[in-house]
Design a protein around this motif. Structure first.
Motif, PDB file in Angstrom:
ATOM      1  N   ALA A 187       0.829  -1.206   0.000  1.00  0.00           N
ATOM      2  CA  ALA A 187       0.000   0.000   0.000  1.00  0.00           C
ATOM      3  C   ALA A 187       0.862   1.254   0.000  1.00  0.00           C
ATOM      4  O   ALA A 187       0.614   2.194  -0.759  1.00  0.00           O
ATOM      5  CB  ALA A 187      -0.934  -0.005   1.212  1.00  0.00           C
ATOM      6  N   VAL A 188       1.888   1.267   0.829  1.00  0.00           N
ATOM      7  CA  VAL A 188       2.744   2.448   0.937  1.00  0.00           C
ATOM      8  C   VAL A 188       3.483   2.731  -0.370  1.00  0.00           C
ATOM      9  O   VAL A 188       3.564   3.879  -0.818  1.00  0.00           O
ATOM     10  CB  VAL A 188       3.746   2.284   2.102  1.00  0.00           C
ATOM     11  N   VAL A 189       4.034   1.684  -0.986  1.00  0.00           N
ATOM     12  CA  VAL A 189       4.781   1.870  -2.249  1.00  0.00           C
ATOM     13  C   VAL A 189       3.967   1.321  -3.417  1.00  0.00           C
ATOM     14  O   VAL A 189       4.483   0.625  -4.284  1.00  0.00           O
ATOM     15  CB  VAL A 189       6.180   1.210  -2.174  1.00  0.00           C
ATOM     16  N   HIS A 190       2.688   1.661  -3.436  1.00  0.00           N
ATOM     17  CA  HIS A 190       1.772   1.046  -4.408  1.00  0.00           C
ATOM     18  C   HIS A 190       2.164   1.289  -5.864  1.00  0.00           C
ATOM     19  O   HIS A 190       1.977   0.417  -6.712  1.00  0.00           O
ATOM     20  CB  HIS A 190       0.332   1.500  -4.154  1.00  0.00           C
ATOM     21  N   THR A 191       2.714   2.454  -6.171  1.00  0.00           N
ATOM     22  CA  THR A 191       3.104   2.715  -7.561  1.00  0.00           C
ATOM     23  C   THR A 191       4.205   1.753  -7.994  1.00  0.00           C
ATOM     24  O   THR A 191       4.103   1.098  -9.035  1.00  0.00           O
ATOM     25  CB  THR A 191       3.576   4.162  -7.735  1.00  0.00           C
ATOM     26  N   GLY A 192       5.245   1.658  -7.189  1.00  0.00           N
ATOM     27  CA  GLY A 192       6.325   0.738  -7.515  1.00  0.00           C
ATOM     28  C   GLY A 192       5.880  -0.709  -7.502  1.00  0.00           C
ATOM     29  O   GLY A 192       6.261  -1.496  -8.370  1.00  0.00           O
ATOM     30  N   ALA A 193       5.039  -1.070  -6.526  1.00  0.00           N
ATOM     31  CA  ALA A 193       4.539  -2.446  -6.443  1.00  0.00           C
ATOM     32  C   ALA A 193       3.736  -2.803  -7.683  1.00  0.00           C
ATOM     33  O   ALA A 193       3.831  -3.922  -8.207  1.00  0.00           O
ATOM     34  CB  ALA A 193       3.686  -2.618  -5.192  1.00  0.00           C
TER      35      ALA A 193
END
Length: 199
Positions: A98-104
Motif C-alpha cells: 500500500a505504501v509503495v503502491h506505484t512501484g509495487a
C-alpha cells in the motif's frame, strides 16, 4: 561509489522517473525520452546507466522483489509462533504494497516485458518469497493451529491478495495502509483457519 555520488543520484532519478512513467503509460507506452526528460536529463542519459529500457525495468523489479523477500523473512523471524508469524508477515507485506503502491504495481504487473533471462531471475526471487509464506502455513498446519486443507493454494492466495493491493490502493483513498494491513491480517488468519488471532 558512495550513496551520494552524482552517478548514484542520476540512477535514482531515472528509477523514480521510470516507475512513474511505467505506472501511467505502461512499459510499452513509455519511451526512453519520456524517462530521461522526467528525470531532468538528456534523452541519451538512460543509456549511460542502463543497457536498455528493459534493463531498467529489470533493475527496478530485482531491487523491489529482493526488498520484499528481506521483509517477509524479517517478519517471520519476529516469532516462533506460526499464528503470529503469519499475522506479522501479511500485515507487513500488505502495508508495504500500500505504501509503495506505484512501484509495487509496476514490478508486479509489467513483468511480461522482461526478457526470458530477466523474467527467470525475478521468478526465482518470487519463488523464494512463496517458500517463506508456504513454510509458515505448513508449520501452522503441522502444529494444528491452521486447518486449511491445501496449504500451497492458500499460500498463493495470500500472496495474490497482498500483491493486488498495489494495483488498487491510492493515497487519497478510503483506507490508510495500516487499516488495509490490519484487515488483511484478519482475513489471512480466517483463510488458514486459525483458532486465535492476536492484536
Amino acid at each position: 561509489m558512495s550513496a551520494s555520488t552524482p552517478a548514484t543520484d542520476a540512477r535514482t532519478r531515472l528509477a523514480r522517473a521510470a516507475l512513474d512513467a511505467f505506472a501511467v503509460r505502461g512499459f510499452h507506452g513509455t519511451t526512453t525520452r519520456d524517462i530521461s526528460t522526467a528525470a531532468g536529463m538528456s534523452p541519451a542519459a538512460l543509456y549511460v546507466h542502463h543497457r536498455s529500457k528493459e534493463d531498467l525495468l529489470f533493475e527496478l523489479a530485482r531491487v523491489g522483489h529482493e526488498r520484499v523477500l528481506d521483509l517477509v523473512r524479517a517478519s517471520v523471524a519476529t516469532s516462533e509462533d506460526p499464528v503470529e508469524q503469519l499475522a506479522r508477515l501479511v500485515e507487513d507485506f500488505v502495508r508495504d504494497h500500500a505504501v509503495v503502491h506505484t512501484g509495487a504495481r509496476v514490478i508486479n504487473y509489467e513483468l511480461a516485458a522482461l526478457s526470458e533471462e530477466h523474467l527467470a531471475a525475478i521468478r526465482a526471487i518470487r519463488h523464494d518469497i512463496d517458500l517463506v509464506v508456504r513454510g509458515v502455513v505448513d508449520r501452522g498446519v503441522a502444529a494444528g493451529v491452521f486447518t486449511t486443507p491445501d496449504p500451497r493454494m492458500t499460500s498463493l492466495a495470500l500472496l495474490s491478495l497482498g500483491i493486488d493491493v498495489g494495483r488498487w490502493f491510492r493515497d487519497e483513498g478510503r483506507w490508510t495502509p495500516d487499516e488495509v494491513a490490519a484487515h488483511y491480517r484478519f482475513l489471512a488468519l480466517r483463510m488458514v483457519g486459525a483458532e486465535r488471532s492476536r492484536g
